[in-house]
Design an enzyme around this catalytic site. Structure first.
Site, short mmCIF file in Angstrom:
data_model
loop_
_atom_site.label_atom_id
_atom_site.label_comp_id
_atom_site.label_asym_id
_atom_site.label_seq_id
_atom_site.Cartn_x
_atom_site.Cartn_y
_atom_site.Cartn_z
N HIS A 178 18.91 7.61 -0.53
CA HIS A 178 17.64 8.10 -0.37
C HIS A 178 16.55 7.04 -0.41
O HIS A 178 16.67 6.06 -1.36
CB HIS A 178 17.27 9.29 -1.26
CG HIS A 178 16.96 8.85 -2.82
ND1 HIS A 178 15.81 8.65 -3.22
CD2 HIS A 178 17.82 8.84 -3.83
CE1 HIS A 178 15.78 8.18 -4.29
NE2 HIS A 178 16.94 8.46 -4.69
N CYS A 179 15.72 7.06 0.28
CA CYS A 179 14.35 5.92 0.29
C CYS A 179 13.34 6.97 -0.56
O CYS A 179 13.55 8.00 -1.35
CB CYS A 179 14.05 5.63 1.68
SG CYS A 179 13.38 6.87 2.63
N ALA A 180 11.96 6.65 -0.56
CA ALA A 180 10.98 7.24 -1.13
C ALA A 180 10.76 8.69 -0.42
O ALA A 180 10.43 9.64 -1.40
CB ALA A 180 9.62 6.43 -0.73
N THR A 181 11.03 8.97 0.66
CA THR A 181 10.84 10.09 1.17
C THR A 181 12.02 11.06 2.07
O THR A 181 11.73 12.15 2.13
CB THR A 181 9.69 9.96 2.36
OG1 THR A 181 10.13 9.33 3.28
CG2 THR A 181 8.23 9.59 1.68
N ARG A 182 13.04 10.13 2.26
CA ARG A 182 14.03 10.68 3.10
C ARG A 182 15.24 10.65 2.46
O ARG A 182 15.75 9.68 1.65
CB ARG A 182 14.05 10.00 4.35
CG ARG A 182 13.04 10.39 5.47
CD ARG A 182 12.81 9.35 6.47
NE ARG A 182 12.29 8.14 5.77
CZ ARG A 182 12.29 7.05 6.53
NH1 ARG A 182 13.18 6.86 7.56
NH2 ARG A 182 12.01 5.86 6.00
#
Length: 456
Positions: free
Chosen positions: A25-29
């Site tokens: 995961h990244c910051a939003t997804r």
């Protein structure tokens, strides 16, 4: 929100645990590599609590949850999907798994992105310092001969002077070579014995006689393509040597031969060829920018969001970095920036017109995110799903892109778009006007085009 329940439903709608190859995961997804994307029930996923959109791009199936939520969902999802909390795949790294799913062109674009994204903070810092120096010089805040101005000038140019070293380290890491040997190759290409062309356009380099061949003693400070090509060859050469050099002397002999052979290749062949290629690309872009002008901005601004869908935009960082060194500014980034904020304008139009509660919940944070330069929530969560708002955003991006080219707005860096780009814009006033044109144009175009409202 029950994160455990959402994770359990997510596994089921993704086709089960066996269909999940890798997750991160990244910051939003939430980013997933799946065995078979045809097993995914996207409609059911988009109806889950907390989900702001889902889409497939660059070899990954991505689900937008937003900051603060995605990490909590991932913590519950990973054990259910058989993924370790270290965000590693079952048999390979997540990045490798994603690349395996891409076509060759998308894989090339992703490789360039992986090389340049870690370097962006250094270039952004230099760009902001250049902007500060420009203000100091324009409004006579500080004497250009003062110690403060001279030191700040040193700080601002350092990133570009050692750019080949930064790229050498980062590209060696991506190509699977020794990162410190990559940095050494970058150091060779910026050695003090070579004339530094940074800011010395009229300087004439000397020529070295190398067994009858004339080698131009010109450095590669501020260049991109020569060191990329050279370190790629270095990584291949290093891997080949490690296969044939005995283990007992590998530590001594492999680096020794790698540096010598790659050094010759860099200064005699690849460096000059790479310089010519880089200058050719920037010259073509300069001609297009100078002759087509606002028409080029209209086309690029209108098409940029469509290019984002393909993932090819990841390769633009290399071109932009080359422009910074050769053209004195990045004239592509303002166009991309306006195209991004136009997505936010279209999303705002959807918010004011839609009667769907979930769409309203998604639209405002997605629009704010687009104004800050992160467009995925707006594109995939709202505009592309309704189709015509995406076209409205393209119209706004085209209008704003045309304006920034007409007023010759440039940036002092790469990577920052939307509101943050004001920090590196050479002409903040006209960039602000273009910003308003892009957002307002997209907003009005989206309302005029309309769309078929969802029943749910």
């Amino acid at each position: 929100m029950n994160h455990r329940k959402v994770a359990e439903q997510l596994v089921r709608f993704l086709g089960g645990q066996n269909n999940v190859v890798s997750a991160a995961h990244c910051a939003t997804r939430l980013r997933l590599v799946l065995e078979d994307e045809s097993q995914v029930d996207t409609k059911a996923i988009e109806e889950l609590d907390g989900v702001k959109g889902a889409f497939s791009s660059s070899g990954q199936y991505q689900i937008i949850f937003g900051t603060g939520t995605v990490n909590k969902v991932f913590a519950e999802f990973a054990p259910l999907a058989g993924i370790s909390l270290e965000e590693e795949a079952k048999t390979e790294t997540h990045g490798d798994a994603a690349k395996r799913k891409m076509n060759p062109f998308a894989r090339f674009a992703r490789t360039l992105s992986n090389i340049f994204v870690p370097i962006i903070p250094a270039i952004v810092a230099a760009g902001m310092l250049m902007g500060l120096l420009g203000l100091m010089n324009t409004y006579n805040w500080v004497d250009p001969e003062s110690g403060l101005f001279v030191m700040l000038d040193m700080f601002s140019s350092a990133s570009f002077i050692i750019l080949p070293i930064l790229i050498g380290y980062s590209s060696a890491k991506e190509f699977g070579g020794n990162v410190y040997l990559g940095a050494v190759i970058g150091g060779i290409m910026t050695h003090p014995e070579l004339l530094n062309p940074w800011g010395l356009a009229d300087a004439e380099p000397s020529t070295l006689d190398f067994f009858g061949f004339g080698v131009e003693m010109l450095g590669y400070q501020g260049t991109v393509i020569p060191v990329l090509l050279t370190v790629y060859i270095m990584s291949k050469l290093e891997k080949m040597l490690r296969k044939v050099v005995p283990n007992v002397v590998d530590l001594l002999l492999t680096p020794f031969l790698t540096v010598i052979l790659t050094g010759f290749v860099a200064l005699l062949v690849v460096g000059p060829a790479g310089r010519a290629l880089g200058e050719g690309i920037t010259s073509v872009l300069d001609v297009v920018y100078g002759t087509a002008g606002p028409i080029a901005g209209f086309i690029f601004g209108g098409l940029y969001s469509t290019i984002v869908l393909t993932g090819v935009h990841h390769s633009f960082h290399a071109i932009e970095a080359e422009l910074l060194a050769k053209a004195g500014g990045n004239f592509l980034l303002p166009i991309w920036a306006i195209a991004n904020v136009a997505q936010g304008g279209a999303t705002l139009a959807v918010f004011f017109r839609t009667k769907n509660k979930k769409t309203k919940e998604i639209a405002i944070p997605a629009a704010v995110s687009a104004f800050l330069g992160i467009t995925e929530p707006a594109i995939f969560g709202v505009n592309l799903k309704h189709r015509r708002p995406f076209i409205g955003a393209a119209i706004g991006g085209a209008l704003g892109g045309s304006y920034v080219v007409f007023t010759q707005v440039m940036a002092n860096g790469i990577g920052l778009t939307g509101i943050p780009m004001f920090a590196i814009a050479q002409d903040p006033l006209n960039y602000g006007i273009a910003f308003v044109i892009g957002v307002a144009g997209a907003f009005i175009a989206t309302l005029l085009l309309g769309w078929k409202e969802e029943t749910k």
